[in-house]
Design an enzyme around this catalytic site. Sequence first.
Site, PDB file in Angstrom:
ATOM      1  N   GLU B  62       0.761  -1.086   0.129  1.00  0.00           N
ATOM      2  CA  GLU B  62       0.003  -0.214  -0.134  1.00  0.00           C
ATOM      3  C   GLU B  62       0.741   1.215  -0.177  1.00  0.00           C
ATOM      4  O   GLU B  62       2.021   1.204  -0.017  1.00  0.00           O
ATOM      5  CB  GLU B  62      -1.050   0.129   1.308  1.00  0.00           C
ATOM      6  CG  GLU B  62      -0.278  -0.047   2.587  1.00  0.00           C
ATOM      7  CD  GLU B  62      -1.054  -0.164   3.737  1.00  0.00           C
ATOM      8  OE1 GLU B  62      -2.056  -0.781   3.787  1.00  0.00           O
ATOM      9  OE2 GLU B  62      -0.762   0.373   4.889  1.00  0.00           O
ATOM     10  N   HIS B  64       0.173   5.832   1.146  1.00  0.00           N
ATOM     11  CA  HIS B  64      -0.606   6.908   1.773  1.00  0.00           C
ATOM     12  C   HIS B  64       0.228   8.158   1.760  1.00  0.00           C
ATOM     13  O   HIS B  64       1.469   8.011   1.712  1.00  0.00           O
ATOM     14  CB  HIS B  64      -1.022   6.176   2.978  1.00  0.00           C
ATOM     15  CG  HIS B  64      -0.147   5.445   3.778  1.00  0.00           C
ATOM     16  ND1 HIS B  64       1.029   6.018   4.286  1.00  0.00           N
ATOM     17  CD2 HIS B  64      -0.093   4.081   3.943  1.00  0.00           C
ATOM     18  CE1 HIS B  64       1.602   5.026   4.886  1.00  0.00           C
ATOM     19  NE2 HIS B  64       0.890   3.834   4.858  1.00  0.00           N
ATOM     20  N   HIS B 102       4.933   0.167  -0.296  1.00  0.00           N
ATOM     21  CA  HIS B 102       5.847  -0.374   0.780  1.00  0.00           C
ATOM     22  C   HIS B 102       5.056  -1.957   1.160  1.00  0.00           C
ATOM     23  O   HIS B 102       3.751  -1.852   1.206  1.00  0.00           O
ATOM     24  CB  HIS B 102       5.994   0.238   1.975  1.00  0.00           C
ATOM     25  CG  HIS B 102       4.894   0.877   2.684  1.00  0.00           C
ATOM     26  ND1 HIS B 102       4.196   1.893   2.181  1.00  0.00           N
ATOM     27  CD2 HIS B 102       4.283   0.543   3.645  1.00  0.00           C
ATOM     28  CE1 HIS B 102       3.358   2.256   3.086  1.00  0.00           C
ATOM     29  NE2 HIS B 102       3.019   1.159   4.045  1.00  0.00           N
ATOM     30  N   CYS B 116       6.331   0.590  14.903  1.00  0.00           N
ATOM     31  CA  CYS B 116       5.974   1.583  13.630  1.00  0.00           C
ATOM     32  C   CYS B 116       5.344   2.894  14.252  1.00  0.00           C
ATOM     33  O   CYS B 116       4.293   2.752  15.015  1.00  0.00           O
ATOM     34  CB  CYS B 116       5.017   0.958  12.668  1.00  0.00           C
ATOM     35  SG  CYS B 116       4.361   2.259  11.389  1.00  0.00           S
TER      36      CYS B 116
END
Lengths: 153, 153
Positions: B62, B64, B102, B116
Amino acid sequence: MKPNFRKASPGFRWEGVDLLAYKDEGAAPFKSISRQTLFHVEQLAGELRYFEIAPGGYSTLERHEHMHAVMILRGRGRCLLGGEVRAVAAHDLVTIPSWTWHQFRADAGESLGFLCLVNKERDRPKLPSSEELAELRADPVVAAFFDGARDAG
Amino acid sequence: MKPNFRKASPGFRWEGVDLLAYKDEGAAPFKSISRQTLFHVEQLAGELRYFEIAPGGYSTLERHEHMHAVMILRGRGRCLLGGEVRAVAAHDLVTIPSWTWHQFRADAGESLGFLCLVNKERDRPKLPSSEELAELRADPVVAAFFDGARDAG
């Protein structure tokens, strides 16, 4: 700009990350502690640092409005938070709320390394007055922590 | 409210931290991955999560607008970032810039666990169109990564 991939090096160092003094010399009492800023980038509101305290060392006893979110990464030590002293070890989590006195100490035979997440925009730490220090010391567990006794927590 | 001290438990779990599904079932392709939110508190603009991918599993491919700041915490795997595939291991740092494709994959014999850091306020991830996927696959290194080959990176 930092590269997107940065390998860990032996001894809790990282490619392209400087080993910094913990604070300006003489700014506050501390012992045997280093700082590495792992992530500090424009697009992130948080900043991630790695601190390492050598055996027997300690961070500054302080408090501030901003919050710390801590994960221990290596070793063993103790953490004073408010009036409480707790043993901490690898991967333990510590939340340091606003305006709460806190200090980390490495155990005698162990380095204590930890990640600390903060907001990039934050206030400066305040040191205790002699009265505040005396109040904290009134608790024998806290006094033993300040004196480096190993059996607390 | 979470307690201020939360001990690590064996197997990369934490006291008072729920083990969650990575995403809603069927929302996006992924395999064998769990999520734990370690710090999500009002006073912090950042949020710290721990993801763990079981051997051979992978996160969603994905991209973003928001950035990820990643530290590998355990195991070994590979990370696709843009057109690049790199091997990652404990304590390596990965910065995932805005709008960059990624995906993380755990090696066959290893769980891959990573922290994360993201902003609490962030946009929703976008999945690749079949055209975008074909473009990425045009690079044999990326195609081998998608196909789970272990020799890339």
